[in-house]
Design a protein around this motif. Structure first.
Motif, PDB file in Angstrom:
ATOM      1  N   TRP A   1       0.849  -1.180   0.000  1.00 31.27           N
ATOM      2  CA  TRP A   1       0.000   0.000   0.000  1.00 31.27           C
ATOM      3  C   TRP A   1       0.889   1.235   0.000  1.00 31.27           C
ATOM      4  CZ3 TRP A   1      -4.907  -0.458  -1.156  1.00 31.27           C
ATOM      5  CH2 TRP A   1      -5.524  -1.680  -0.938  1.00 31.27           C
ATOM      6  N   VAL A   2       0.507   2.230  -0.764  1.00 34.26           N
ATOM      7  CA  VAL A   2       1.297   3.445  -0.903  1.00 34.26           C
ATOM      8  C   VAL A   2       0.942   4.426   0.220  1.00 34.26           C
ATOM      9  CG1 VAL A   2       1.798   5.402  -2.413  1.00 34.26           C
ATOM     10  CG2 VAL A   2       1.390   3.139  -3.390  1.00 34.26           C
ATOM     11  N   ALA A   3       1.963   4.944   0.871  1.00 35.12           N
ATOM     12  CA  ALA A   3       1.780   5.937   1.928  1.00 35.12           C
ATOM     13  C   ALA A   3       1.630   7.325   1.312  1.00 35.12           C
ATOM     14  CB  ALA A   3       2.980   5.906   2.864  1.00 35.12           C
ATOM     15  N   ALA A   4       1.018   8.213   2.061  1.00 33.05           N
ATOM     16  CA  ALA A   4       0.881   9.606   1.622  1.00 33.05           C
ATOM     17  C   ALA A   4       2.280  10.215   1.463  1.00 33.05           C
ATOM     18  CB  ALA A   4       0.082  10.393   2.645  1.00 33.05           C
ATOM     19  N   LYS A   5       2.431  11.077   0.474  1.00 29.28           N
ATOM     20  CA  LYS A   5       3.718  11.707   0.213  1.00 29.28           C
ATOM     21  C   LYS A   5       3.772  13.100   0.824  1.00 29.28           C
ATOM     22  CE  LYS A   5       4.328   9.397  -4.221  1.00 29.28           C
ATOM     23  NZ  LYS A   5       4.280   9.585  -5.664  1.00 29.28           N
ATOM     24  N   ALA A   6       4.892  13.414   1.429  1.00 33.12           N
ATOM     25  CA  ALA A   6       5.085  14.741   2.015  1.00 33.12           C
ATOM     26  C   ALA A   6       4.987  15.823   0.941  1.00 33.12           C
ATOM     27  CB  ALA A   6       6.429  14.815   2.731  1.00 33.12           C
ATOM     28  N   SER A   7       5.452  15.539  -0.269  1.00 31.96           N
ATOM     29  CA  SER A   7       5.395  16.530  -1.346  1.00 31.96           C
ATOM     30  C   SER A   7       3.950  16.866  -1.722  1.00 31.96           C
ATOM     31  CB  SER A   7       6.163  16.030  -2.573  1.00 31.96           C
ATOM     32  OG  SER A   7       5.612  14.812  -3.040  1.00 31.96           O
ATOM     33  N   ASP A   8       3.059  15.871  -1.671  1.00 34.59           N
ATOM     34  CA  ASP A   8       1.635  16.138  -1.942  1.00 34.59           C
ATOM     35  C   ASP A   8       1.035  17.002  -0.838  1.00 34.59           C
ATOM     36  OD1 ASP A   8       1.670  14.655  -4.298  1.00 34.59           O
ATOM     37  OD2 ASP A   8       1.020  12.808  -3.299  1.00 34.59           O
ATOM     38  N   GLN A   9       1.405  16.731   0.400  1.00 35.28           N
ATOM     39  CA  GLN A   9       0.911  17.531   1.527  1.00 35.28           C
ATOM     40  C   GLN A   9       1.387  18.979   1.414  1.00 35.28           C
ATOM     41  OE1 GLN A   9      -1.321  16.503   3.702  1.00 35.28           O
ATOM     42  NE2 GLN A   9      -1.314  14.431   2.886  1.00 35.28           N
ATOM     43  N   ARG A  10       2.630  19.174   1.022  1.00 39.63           N
ATOM     44  CA  ARG A  10       3.159  20.539   0.855  1.00 39.63           C
ATOM     45  C   ARG A  10       2.424  21.269  -0.266  1.00 39.63           C
ATOM     46  NH1 ARG A  10       8.006  17.881   1.840  1.00 39.63           N
ATOM     47  NH2 ARG A  10       8.471  17.731  -0.374  1.00 39.63           N
ATOM     48  N   ALA A  11       2.146  20.548  -1.352  1.00 38.10           N
ATOM     49  CA  ALA A  11       1.438  21.176  -2.477  1.00 38.10           C
ATOM     50  C   ALA A  11       0.050  21.649  -2.055  1.00 38.10           C
ATOM     51  CB  ALA A  11       1.343  20.197  -3.645  1.00 38.10           C
ATOM     52  N   ALA A  12      -0.662  20.838  -1.300  1.00 34.20           N
ATOM     53  CA  ALA A  12      -1.999  21.223  -0.839  1.00 34.20           C
ATOM     54  C   ALA A  12      -1.931  22.356   0.182  1.00 34.20           C
ATOM     55  CB  ALA A  12      -2.714  20.016  -0.255  1.00 34.20           C
ATOM     56  N   LYS A  13      -0.921  22.321   1.031  1.00 31.25           N
ATOM     57  CA  LYS A  13      -0.786  23.331   2.083  1.00 31.25           C
ATOM     58  C   LYS A  13      -0.579  24.733   1.503  1.00 31.25           C
ATOM     59  CE  LYS A  13       0.981  23.620   6.689  1.00 31.25           C
ATOM     60  NZ  LYS A  13      -0.297  23.321   7.309  1.00 31.25           N
ATOM     61  N   ARG A  14       0.058  24.813   0.377  1.00 32.56           N
ATOM     62  CA  ARG A  14       0.295  26.153  -0.203  1.00 32.56           C
ATOM     63  C   ARG A  14      -1.011  26.845  -0.575  1.00 32.56           C
ATOM     64  NH1 ARG A  14       0.595  26.661  -6.200  1.00 32.56           N
ATOM     65  NH2 ARG A  14       0.120  24.542  -6.815  1.00 32.56           N
ATOM     66  N   TRP A  15      -2.058  26.067  -0.908  1.00 31.08           N
ATOM     67  CA  TRP A  15      -3.361  26.669  -1.218  1.00 31.08           C
ATOM     68  C   TRP A  15      -3.989  27.235   0.045  1.00 31.08           C
ATOM     69  CZ3 TRP A  15      -3.858  27.655  -6.073  1.00 31.08           C
ATOM     70  CH2 TRP A  15      -3.302  26.795  -7.019  1.00 31.08           C
ATOM     71  N   GLU A  16      -3.747  26.603   1.180  1.00 33.08           N
ATOM     72  CA  GLU A  16      -4.241  27.138   2.447  1.00 33.08           C
ATOM     73  C   GLU A  16      -3.544  28.448   2.740  1.00 33.08           C
ATOM     74  OE1 GLU A  16      -3.519  24.020   5.270  1.00 33.08           O
ATOM     75  OE2 GLU A  16      -4.838  22.627   4.181  1.00 33.08           O
ATOM     76  N   GLN A  17      -2.232  28.528   2.454  1.00 35.15           N
ATOM     77  CA  GLN A  17      -1.490  29.757   2.663  1.00 35.15           C
ATOM     78  C   GLN A  17      -1.956  30.836   1.687  1.00 35.15           C
ATOM     79  OE1 GLN A  17       2.414  28.147   2.130  1.00 35.15           O
ATOM     80  NE2 GLN A  17       2.566  27.440   4.243  1.00 35.15           N
ATOM     81  N   ASP A  18      -2.256  30.437   0.433  1.00 32.12           N
ATOM     82  CA  ASP A  18      -2.738  31.400  -0.564  1.00 32.12           C
ATOM     83  C   ASP A  18      -4.051  32.042  -0.125  1.00 32.12           C
ATOM     84  OD1 ASP A  18      -0.575  30.881  -2.145  1.00 32.12           O
ATOM     85  OD2 ASP A  18      -1.666  29.811  -3.695  1.00 32.12           O
ATOM     86  N   SER A  19      -4.942  31.258   0.488  1.00 29.80           N
ATOM     87  CA  SER A  19      -6.245  31.803   0.881  1.00 29.80           C
ATOM     88  C   SER A  19      -6.130  32.730   2.076  1.00 29.80           C
ATOM     89  CB  SER A  19      -7.232  30.670   1.172  1.00 29.80           C
ATOM     90  OG  SER A  19      -6.846  29.959   2.319  1.00 29.80           O
ATOM     91  N   ALA A  20      -5.068  32.614   2.864  1.00 32.80           N
ATOM     92  CA  ALA A  20      -4.876  33.450   4.032  1.00 32.80           C
ATOM     93  C   ALA A  20      -4.334  34.826   3.651  1.00 32.80           C
ATOM     94  CB  ALA A  20      -3.930  32.774   5.014  1.00 32.80           C
ATOM     95  N   GLN A  21      -3.825  34.953   2.452  1.00 35.23           N
ATOM     96  CA  GLN A  21      -3.206  36.223   2.024  1.00 35.23           C
ATOM     97  C   GLN A  21      -4.242  37.178   1.483  1.00 35.23           C
ATOM     98  OE1 GLN A  21      -0.135  35.084  -0.719  1.00 35.23           O
ATOM     99  NE2 GLN A  21       1.073  34.118   0.867  1.00 35.23           N
TER     100      GLN A  21
END
Length: 154
Positions: free
Chosen positions: A134-154
């Motif tokens: 089974w494939v584990a979640a990737k840290a790079s995918d989490q970082r990519a999604a997190k940037r949208w949360e940061q974008d909405s805060a600006q």
């Protein structure tokens, strides 16, 4: 234009899905992404097994599409994700966004893929000639999604 969400075992036609997105006369841009089963850097994939949480998956995908519509002016969204056993070079996912302008279409499509990878309840098992896991979640995918949360805060 409406939002189309499908989780299915059957293959889809990228051309047909693109065509559906272009029927709006106010549409000036269509951005599509198609994800394929590919080999790993360290091993050849024999197959990929995709599972999901029925009904919850569709609701989550609809929620992601709704968030994209709130952020950008889009005319249509299509999200298709396959489940079941897939082999090399078969399509896994299709994201299509139609908009009056390219910027909104590109941004919304990227947002949808980033959130699909981190929020939608899909599980992926990779099968190589040597092993199956089974494939584990990737840290790079989490970082990519997190940037949208940061974008909405600006």
């Amino acid at each position: 234009m409406k939002t189309i969400i499908r989780v299915q075992m059957e293959a889809f036609s990228v051309g047909d899905e693109y065509e559906r997105l272009t029927h709006d006369p106010d549409c000036g841009a269509v951005v599509t992404f198609t994800g394929l089963v590919r080999d790993l850097p360290h091993a050849a994939i024999q197959a990929l097994e995709l599972e999901h949480y029925p009904e919850m998956t569709e609701r989550m995908l609809q929620g992601i599409a709704d968030q994209a519509r709130q952020r950008w002016s889009v005319r249509g969204i299509t999200i298709i994700h396959r489940i079941g056993r897939l082999t090399r070079n078969q399509p896994i996912v299709f994201v299509g966004v139609a908009s009056a302008h390219r910027h909104s279409a590109f941004q919304a499509a990227e947002f949808i893929m980033d959130f699909l990878k981190t929020r939608a309840p899909f599980w992926k098992k990779e099968e190589t000639s040597d092993t199956c896991y089974w494939v584990a979640a990737k840290a790079s995918d989490q970082r990519a999604a997190k940037r949208w949360e940061q974008d909405s805060a600006q």
